[in-house]
Design a protein around this motif. Structure first.
Motif, PDB file in Angstrom:
ATOM      1  N   ALA A 104       0.825  -1.212   0.000  1.00 50.36           N
ATOM      2  CA  ALA A 104       0.000   0.000   0.000  1.00 50.36           C
ATOM      3  C   ALA A 104       0.859   1.262   0.000  1.00 50.36           C
ATOM      4  O   ALA A 104       1.792   1.393   0.779  1.00 50.36           O
ATOM      5  CB  ALA A 104      -0.916   0.002   1.223  1.00 50.36           C
ATOM      6  N   LYS A 105       0.526   2.193  -0.890  1.00 50.51           N
ATOM      7  CA  LYS A 105       1.243   3.471  -0.950  1.00 50.51           C
ATOM      8  C   LYS A 105       0.806   4.396   0.181  1.00 50.51           C
ATOM      9  O   LYS A 105       1.579   5.207   0.661  1.00 50.51           O
ATOM     10  CB  LYS A 105       0.992   4.136  -2.301  1.00 50.51           C
ATOM     11  CG  LYS A 105       1.542   3.352  -3.484  1.00 50.51           C
ATOM     12  CD  LYS A 105       1.221   4.060  -4.793  1.00 50.51           C
ATOM     13  CE  LYS A 105       1.738   3.275  -5.982  1.00 50.51           C
ATOM     14  NZ  LYS A 105       1.404   3.933  -7.272  1.00 50.51           N
ATOM     15  N   ALA A 106      -0.457   4.300   0.550  1.00 48.59           N
ATOM     16  CA  ALA A 106      -0.988   5.116   1.646  1.00 48.59           C
ATOM     17  C   ALA A 106      -1.461   4.148   2.735  1.00 48.59           C
ATOM     18  O   ALA A 106      -2.652   3.979   2.970  1.00 48.59           O
ATOM     19  CB  ALA A 106      -2.134   5.996   1.155  1.00 48.59           C
ATOM     20  N   HIS A 107      -0.510   3.513   3.381  1.00 46.94           N
ATOM     21  CA  HIS A 107      -0.807   2.364   4.232  1.00 46.94           C
ATOM     22  C   HIS A 107      -1.862   2.663   5.295  1.00 46.94           C
ATOM     23  O   HIS A 107      -2.844   1.932   5.436  1.00 46.94           O
ATOM     24  CB  HIS A 107       0.475   1.847   4.900  1.00 46.94           C
ATOM     25  CG  HIS A 107       0.274   0.599   5.704  1.00 46.94           C
ATOM     26  ND1 HIS A 107      -0.191   0.618   7.008  1.00 46.94           N
ATOM     27  CD2 HIS A 107       0.450  -0.713   5.395  1.00 46.94           C
ATOM     28  CE1 HIS A 107      -0.294  -0.610   7.452  1.00 46.94           C
ATOM     29  NE2 HIS A 107       0.096  -1.440   6.492  1.00 46.94           N
ATOM     30  N   ASP A 108      -1.674   3.714   6.072  1.00 48.27           N
ATOM     31  CA  ASP A 108      -2.587   3.974   7.184  1.00 48.27           C
ATOM     32  C   ASP A 108      -3.975   4.369   6.707  1.00 48.27           C
ATOM     33  O   ASP A 108      -4.979   3.971   7.288  1.00 48.27           O
ATOM     34  CB  ASP A 108      -2.020   5.065   8.097  1.00 48.27           C
ATOM     35  CG  ASP A 108      -0.787   4.591   8.842  1.00 48.27           C
ATOM     36  OD1 ASP A 108      -0.605   3.367   8.969  1.00 48.27           O
ATOM     37  OD2 ASP A 108      -0.002   5.437   9.294  1.00 48.27           O
ATOM     38  N   GLU A 109      -4.033   5.159   5.635  1.00 52.09           N
ATOM     39  CA  GLU A 109      -5.330   5.538   5.080  1.00 52.09           C
ATOM     40  C   GLU A 109      -6.053   4.321   4.509  1.00 52.09           C
ATOM     41  O   GLU A 109      -7.260   4.137   4.718  1.00 52.09           O
ATOM     42  CB  GLU A 109      -5.168   6.608   4.012  1.00 52.09           C
ATOM     43  CG  GLU A 109      -6.484   7.044   3.399  1.00 52.09           C
ATOM     44  CD  GLU A 109      -6.344   8.165   2.405  1.00 52.09           C
ATOM     45  OE1 GLU A 109      -7.377   8.598   1.865  1.00 52.09           O
ATOM     46  OE2 GLU A 109      -5.203   8.607   2.158  1.00 52.09           O
ATOM     47  N   ASP A 110      -5.326   3.493   3.773  1.00 51.37           N
ATOM     48  CA  ASP A 110      -5.937   2.286   3.215  1.00 51.37           C
ATOM     49  C   ASP A 110      -6.372   1.328   4.323  1.00 51.37           C
ATOM     50  O   ASP A 110      -7.425   0.687   4.229  1.00 51.37           O
ATOM     51  CB  ASP A 110      -4.958   1.588   2.266  1.00 51.37           C
ATOM     52  CG  ASP A 110      -4.729   2.381   0.988  1.00 51.37           C
ATOM     53  OD1 ASP A 110      -5.480   3.343   0.740  1.00 51.37           O
ATOM     54  OD2 ASP A 110      -3.784   2.048   0.250  1.00 51.37           O
ATOM     55  N   PHE A 111      -5.564   1.240   5.373  1.00 54.28           N
ATOM     56  CA  PHE A 111      -5.935   0.405   6.520  1.00 54.28           C
ATOM     57  C   PHE A 111      -7.257   0.888   7.104  1.00 54.28           C
ATOM     58  O   PHE A 111      -8.140   0.080   7.412  1.00 54.28           O
ATOM     59  CB  PHE A 111      -4.844   0.447   7.589  1.00 54.28           C
ATOM     60  CG  PHE A 111      -5.192  -0.306   8.849  1.00 54.28           C
ATOM     61  CD1 PHE A 111      -4.924  -1.660   8.967  1.00 54.28           C
ATOM     62  CD2 PHE A 111      -5.816   0.343   9.913  1.00 54.28           C
ATOM     63  CE1 PHE A 111      -5.271  -2.358  10.125  1.00 54.28           C
ATOM     64  CE2 PHE A 111      -6.164  -0.346  11.067  1.00 54.28           C
ATOM     65  CZ  PHE A 111      -5.880  -1.702  11.168  1.00 54.28           C
ATOM     66  N   PHE A 112      -7.388   2.184   7.237  1.00 54.13           N
ATOM     67  CA  PHE A 112      -8.626   2.743   7.796  1.00 54.13           C
ATOM     68  C   PHE A 112      -9.829   2.367   6.935  1.00 54.13           C
ATOM     69  O   PHE A 112     -10.875   1.964   7.451  1.00 54.13           O
ATOM     70  CB  PHE A 112      -8.502   4.267   7.902  1.00 54.13           C
ATOM     71  CG  PHE A 112      -9.664   4.910   8.597  1.00 54.13           C
ATOM     72  CD1 PHE A 112      -9.700   4.995   9.977  1.00 54.13           C
ATOM     73  CD2 PHE A 112     -10.734   5.414   7.874  1.00 54.13           C
ATOM     74  CE1 PHE A 112     -10.788   5.568  10.626  1.00 54.13           C
ATOM     75  CE2 PHE A 112     -11.821   5.985   8.507  1.00 54.13           C
ATOM     76  CZ  PHE A 112     -11.846   6.070   9.888  1.00 54.13           C
ATOM     77  N   TYR A 113      -9.668   2.471   5.617  1.00 54.20           N
ATOM     78  CA  TYR A 113     -10.776   2.168   4.722  1.00 54.20           C
ATOM     79  C   TYR A 113     -11.136   0.686   4.741  1.00 54.20           C
ATOM     80  O   TYR A 113     -12.316   0.321   4.812  1.00 54.20           O
ATOM     81  CB  TYR A 113     -10.428   2.592   3.292  1.00 54.20           C
ATOM     82  CG  TYR A 113     -11.496   2.242   2.287  1.00 54.20           C
ATOM     83  CD1 TYR A 113     -12.695   2.943   2.249  1.00 54.20           C
ATOM     84  CD2 TYR A 113     -11.317   1.187   1.388  1.00 54.20           C
ATOM     85  CE1 TYR A 113     -13.692   2.614   1.340  1.00 54.20           C
ATOM     86  CE2 TYR A 113     -12.299   0.863   0.468  1.00 54.20           C
ATOM     87  CZ  TYR A 113     -13.483   1.572   0.459  1.00 54.20           C
ATOM     88  OH  TYR A 113     -14.467   1.232  -0.439  1.00 54.20           O
ATOM     89  N   PHE A 114     -10.130  -0.164   4.685  1.00 50.84           N
ATOM     90  CA  PHE A 114     -10.383  -1.600   4.573  1.00 50.84           C
ATOM     91  C   PHE A 114     -10.694  -2.283   5.903  1.00 50.84           C
ATOM     92  O   PHE A 114     -11.312  -3.348   5.919  1.00 50.84           O
ATOM     93  CB  PHE A 114      -9.202  -2.292   3.904  1.00 50.84           C
ATOM     94  CG  PHE A 114      -9.108  -2.030   2.438  1.00 50.84           C
ATOM     95  CD1 PHE A 114     -10.111  -2.433   1.574  1.00 50.84           C
ATOM     96  CD2 PHE A 114      -8.022  -1.354   1.901  1.00 50.84           C
ATOM     97  CE1 PHE A 114     -10.042  -2.191   0.214  1.00 50.84           C
ATOM     98  CE2 PHE A 114      -7.941  -1.104   0.542  1.00 50.84           C
ATOM     99  CZ  PHE A 114      -8.956  -1.517  -0.298  1.00 50.84           C
ATOM    100  N   MET A 115     -10.265  -1.698   7.013  1.00 45.17           N
ATOM    101  CA  MET A 115     -10.460  -2.359   8.292  1.00 45.17           C
ATOM    102  C   MET A 115     -11.440  -1.652   9.218  1.00 45.17           C
ATOM    103  O   MET A 115     -11.977  -2.268  10.129  1.00 45.17           O
ATOM    104  CB  MET A 115      -9.110  -2.517   9.003  1.00 45.17           C
ATOM    105  CG  MET A 115      -8.106  -3.345   8.200  1.00 45.17           C
ATOM    106  SD  MET A 115      -8.725  -4.994   7.738  1.00 45.17           S
ATOM    107  CE  MET A 115      -8.816  -5.754   9.355  1.00 45.17           C
ATOM    108  N   ILE A 116     -11.684  -0.379   9.009  1.00 40.10           N
ATOM    109  CA  ILE A 116     -12.629   0.343   9.867  1.00 40.10           C
ATOM    110  C   ILE A 116     -13.890   0.714   9.084  1.00 40.10           C
ATOM    111  O   ILE A 116     -15.001   0.364   9.492  1.00 40.10           O
ATOM    112  CB  ILE A 116     -11.962   1.580  10.498  1.00 40.10           C
ATOM    113  CG1 ILE A 116     -10.849   1.126  11.444  1.00 40.10           C
ATOM    114  CG2 ILE A 116     -12.998   2.426  11.257  1.00 40.10           C
ATOM    115  CD1 ILE A 116     -10.072   2.233  12.103  1.00 40.10           C
ATOM    116  N   CYS A 117     -13.724   1.373   7.945  1.00 35.61           N
ATOM    117  CA  CYS A 117     -14.907   1.714   7.139  1.00 35.61           C
ATOM    118  C   CYS A 117     -15.652   0.464   6.669  1.00 35.61           C
ATOM    119  O   CYS A 117     -16.880   0.461   6.573  1.00 35.61           O
ATOM    120  CB  CYS A 117     -14.500   2.549   5.933  1.00 35.61           C
ATOM    121  SG  CYS A 117     -13.928   4.204   6.354  1.00 35.61           S
ATOM    122  N   ALA A 118     -14.925  -0.601   6.378  1.00 34.47           N
ATOM    123  CA  ALA A 118     -15.555  -1.837   5.909  1.00 34.47           C
ATOM    124  C   ALA A 118     -16.450  -2.460   6.966  1.00 34.47           C
ATOM    125  O   ALA A 118     -17.441  -3.114   6.660  1.00 34.47           O
ATOM    126  CB  ALA A 118     -14.483  -2.837   5.496  1.00 34.47           C
TER     127      ALA A 118
END
Length: 355
Positions: A104-118
Motif C-alpha cells: 500500500a502506498k498510503a498504508h494507514d489511510e488504506d488500513f482505515f478504509y479496509f479495516m474500519i470503514c468496511a
C-alpha cells in the motif's frame, strides 16, 4: 460499511479491468457479483454544521434544507441491515492483508478504509454529527443490532456531556479532524477554532483522559488532510500524537474539483488506483431518507429513492440504480452529471474502450 463479499469476490475482475485486460461485457460481469441486498456505507445523521471548511462542498455548494434524521427513519434503516459474521470478517482480514496492504502506498489511510470503514456504519455526511441531540440514541440502536459505528467530527465542537453519551451508547470509533497544530492552520482550512488552538487541544486531551479513566471501548482517531507537500509538518503532526493512546494518520485530500492548493501531492490512496465501486458495493442515506449511491453527494443529486417510501432492496434493484451503473460502465453520462464533473474517482469506462 460496504459489501466486503462483493469487493473480495470481484477482485480478480477488478484487476483485469484496471489493467485493461478484460474482454467482454463489464456490466454483466459486475452484476454477476453484485449483492441483491445492499450494505449501507454512510448514514447522514444531520447536515447541520457550524464550520466553514474550505474543502467541503457544504460550505459553498449545498442547497438542501437543514435538518437531522428522525429516530424512526434511522431505525428503519437499521432493521434492514446485518453485521458481517465472524467468519466473513476473518476471511476479509486475510484477503486485505494479502491483496491490499502489503504494498500500500498510503498504508494507514488504506488500513482505515479496509479495516474500519468496511466494518462500521458511518454516521456522518455533510454535517457535524455531535450537534444531533439524538445521536446517542441512534448509536445505541445500531449497537443493539451488533453494527459497529464510527463518525468524524471537528474537536472544536467537543462537549463533555455528549462525549460521555456517545461512548456509553457504544460508539466504536471517533475521528477528530485537525489540519495542523496552530490557530492559523485551523482557521485557514476549517474556518473556526476556540478562543485559542490550545483550548481545542485541551478538549481533545480531556476526552482522551476521560475515555481512558472510564475504560470506554471507543477508539479515538486523530487525522489531518494532506493538502500540500509538507512532509516535515506531517511528521511533526504524527510525532506529536504518537505520545497519546490514539490512532493517528495523514489522509489524502479528495474533492479536489472544489479546492486544491498549488503543488498538491498526488493522491496515493487505493481508491485512486481503481474505479469507483460504490455503485455495486453500498448505498448512503441522507438525513431525510434520500438514498444515494455516493457518500460525497452533498445535495442528493443522485437521488435513487427514499427509505421512507421503499425498502433499501427495492431501491437498490430499481431502474434508476440500474441506469446509473450502466453509465459507470459505458460512460454515457448526461452533460454536467455529478460523477463526470464533480468527482475525483475514476469510473469503469475509463479502463475500457468505451470512452
Amino acid at each position: 460499511m460496504y459489501d466486503i463479499e462483493f469487493v473480495k469476490n470481484s477482485n480478480t475482475l477488478k484487476k483485469q479491468i484496471v489493467s485493461r485486460q478484460f474482454e467482454g461485457d463489464a456490466y454483466a460481469a459486475l452484476e454477476e457479483w453484485r449483492p441483491k441486498k445492499p450494505a449501507v456505507y454512510q448514514v447522514e445523521t444531520t447536515n447541520v454544521c457550524n464550520m466553514k471548511c474550505v474543502m467541503c462542498p457544504r460550505t459553498t455548494q449545498m442547497k438542501r434544507k437543514l435538518g437531522s434524521m428522525d429516530v424512526a427513519t434511522f431505525n428503519r434503516i437499521i432493521e434492514q441491515l446485518e453485521p458481517h459474521t465472524d467468519e466473513q470478517w476473518k476471511d476479509w482480514k486475510q484477503f486485505v492483508e494479502k491483496d491490499y496492504m502489503r504494498n500500500a502506498k498510503a498504508h494507514d489511510e488504506d488500513f482505515f478504509y479496509f479495516m474500519i470503514c468496511a466494518q462500521t456504519l458511518i454516521l456522518h455526511g455533510f454535517g457535524e454529527p455531535i450537534l444531533d441531540k439524538t445521536l446517542p440514541e441512534k448509536i445505541a440502536i445500531a449497537s443493539k443490532k451488533g453494527l459497529p459505528t464510527y463518525f468524524s467530527m471537528n474537536p472544536v465542537n467537543i462537549m463533555e456531556d455528549r462525549m460521555i453519551a456517545i461512548a456509553e451508547a457504544g460508539l466504536d470509533y471517533l475521528k477528530l479532524s485537525l489540519e495542523g497544530l496552530d490557530n492559523e492552520t485551523q482557521m485557514h482550512y476549517r474556518g473556526r477554532v476556540d478562543k485559542s488552538f490550545d483550548m481545542t487541544l485541551d478538549k481533545i486531551f480531556s476526552t482522551i483522559k476521560l475515555y481512558e479513566e472510564r475504560k470506554y471501548k471507543t477508539k479515538i482517531i486523530i487525522t489531518r488532510l494532506n493538502f500540500k507537500d509538507d512532509e516535515k509538518e506531517q511528521q511533526e503532526f504524527l510525532d506529536f500524537w504518537a505520545k497519546y493512546p490514539v490512532m493517528v494518520y495523514v489522509k489524502n485530500q479528495h474533492n479536489r474539483w472544489l479546492y486544491e492548493e498549488e503543488e498538491a501531492p498526488d493522491n496515493s490512496a487505493e481508491y485512486m488506483q481503481r474505479y469507483c465501486e460504490f455503485p455495486w458495493a453500498s448505498v448512503s442515506v441522507l438525513y431525510d431518507g434520500t438514498v444515494v449511491p455516493c457518500p460525497l453527494d452533498y445535495d442528493g443529486i443522485l437521488n435513487m429513492g427514499n427509505i421512507n417510501e421503499d425498502s433499501l432492496e427495492e431501491i437498490w434493484n430499481g431502474e434508476k440504480y440500474d441506469a446509473f451503473r450502466k453509465m459507470h460502465v459505458n460512460g454515457n453520462f448526461p452533460k454536467g452529471h455529478f460523477c463526470k464533473e464533480s468527482c475525483d474517482f475514476h469510473q469503469v469506462y475509463e479502463f475500457t474502450d468505451k470512452k
